[in-house]
Design an enzyme around this catalytic site. Sequence first.
Site, PDB file in Angstrom:
ATOM      1  N   ASP A   1      36.845  23.502  64.689  1.00  0.00           N
ATOM      2  CA  ASP A   1      35.679  23.337  65.626  1.00  0.00           C
ATOM      3  C   ASP A   1      35.854  23.592  66.903  1.00  0.00           C
ATOM      4  O   ASP A   1      36.954  23.616  67.333  1.00  0.00           O
ATOM      5  CB  ASP A   1      35.031  21.811  65.126  1.00  0.00           C
TER       6      ASP A   1
ATOM      7  N   HIS B   1      33.395  12.129  57.913  1.00  0.00           N
ATOM      8  CA  HIS B   1      33.257  13.511  58.597  1.00  0.00           C
ATOM      9  C   HIS B   1      34.475  14.451  58.333  1.00  0.00           C
ATOM     10  O   HIS B   1      35.580  13.831  58.460  1.00  0.00           O
ATOM     11  CB  HIS B   1      32.682  13.554  59.717  1.00  0.00           C
TER      12      HIS B   1
HETATM   13  C1  F6R Z   1      39.233  17.829  64.416  1.00  0.00           C
HETATM   14  C2  F6R Z   1      38.071  17.422  63.414  1.00  0.00           C
HETATM   15  C3  F6R Z   1      37.775  16.037  63.110  1.00  0.00           C
HETATM   16  C4  F6R Z   1      38.933  15.337  63.032  1.00  0.00           C
HETATM   17  C5  F6R Z   1      38.442  13.684  62.519  1.00  0.00           C
HETATM   18  C6  F6R Z   1      39.549  12.866  62.968  1.00  0.00           C
HETATM   19  O1  F6R Z   1      39.207  19.250  64.446  1.00  0.00           O
HETATM   20  O2  F6R Z   1      37.595  18.264  62.710  1.00  0.00           O
HETATM   21  O3  F6R Z   1      37.157  15.858  61.694  1.00  0.00           O
HETATM   22  O4  F6R Z   1      39.842  15.349  61.970  1.00  0.00           O
HETATM   23  O5  F6R Z   1      37.554  13.587  63.712  1.00  0.00           O
HETATM   24  O6  F6R Z   1      40.125  12.569  64.276  1.00  0.00           O
HETATM   25  P1  F6R Z   1      41.552  11.777  64.654  1.00  0.00           P
HETATM   26  O7  F6R Z   1      42.484  12.573  63.833  1.00  0.00           O
HETATM   27  O8  F6R Z   1      41.476  11.877  65.971  1.00  0.00           O
HETATM   28  O9  F6R Z   1      41.235  10.524  64.053  1.00  0.00           O
END
Ligand code: F6R
Length: 249
Positions: free
Chosen positions: A67, A138
Amino acid sequence: MNVISVKDEKEMSQIAAEKIIRLVHEKPDAVLGLATGGTPEGTYHALVADYQAGGTSYRKVRTVNLDEYVGLDPEHPNSYHTYMQEQLFNHIDIPEDQHFLPDGTAASLEYECRRYDKMIDSLGGIDLQLLGIGENGHIGFNEPGTPFDSGTHVVTLTPSTRHANARFFGKPEDVPERALTMGIGTILKSKSILLIVSGEKKADALYFLLNDPEQTVRFPASALLTHPDVTLIADRAAMSGLPLKGRNY
Ligand code: F6R
């Protein structure tokens, strides 16, 4: 789903990196699907450490990221382009023209989404997709309600996601309102998926994923239950099995 339960974030990152390194040794021109955010930082760190120790070459590897924020220039300090350069690409031998992210500044975002999916197909598809999970379940930026067969698309980020990502920007108002994300359908087309989860904040999401066999668009990560080759590496804090309290999807 193959579940690997580990002690802490460090062990999660090491095991995830080893799995990626193994794939690159077996298939030097592998297509790696990559994620951003806090969770994969240790994994990238371990990949860089292995590279610097003379271990693994990425000269033939191609990467595609999940993304990018809409409206952020690739050079913007908070863009996912910059994140990937700083965390990984600047430190390994992957050629400049072999790593791809969606372009959040494209004149036509709709066209960019279609182009991105076609580009992934033209690479032969993703061999291994690395994923984190949001507190609301998500994956990528596929927020609750996203159809499981969706391709790359434009999303409006939920307040909870903008709030969670504010730590990278300073305040929630500075987090862009929209992003381009691979769709759940795009992610499910990957040959294998590696989901890494760390920390108590993710305990509710993980509990829901592991204890509720229902696949529902209200909890995007539940789409992974339909995929034949998913490995989950989760640390003790994430697995702490906290009761589902105050979920708000
Ligand atoms: C990032 C992405 C998101 C993250 C998710 C968790 O490219 O696609 O789905 O994996 O928001 O984020 P963190 O690792 O910062 O808790």
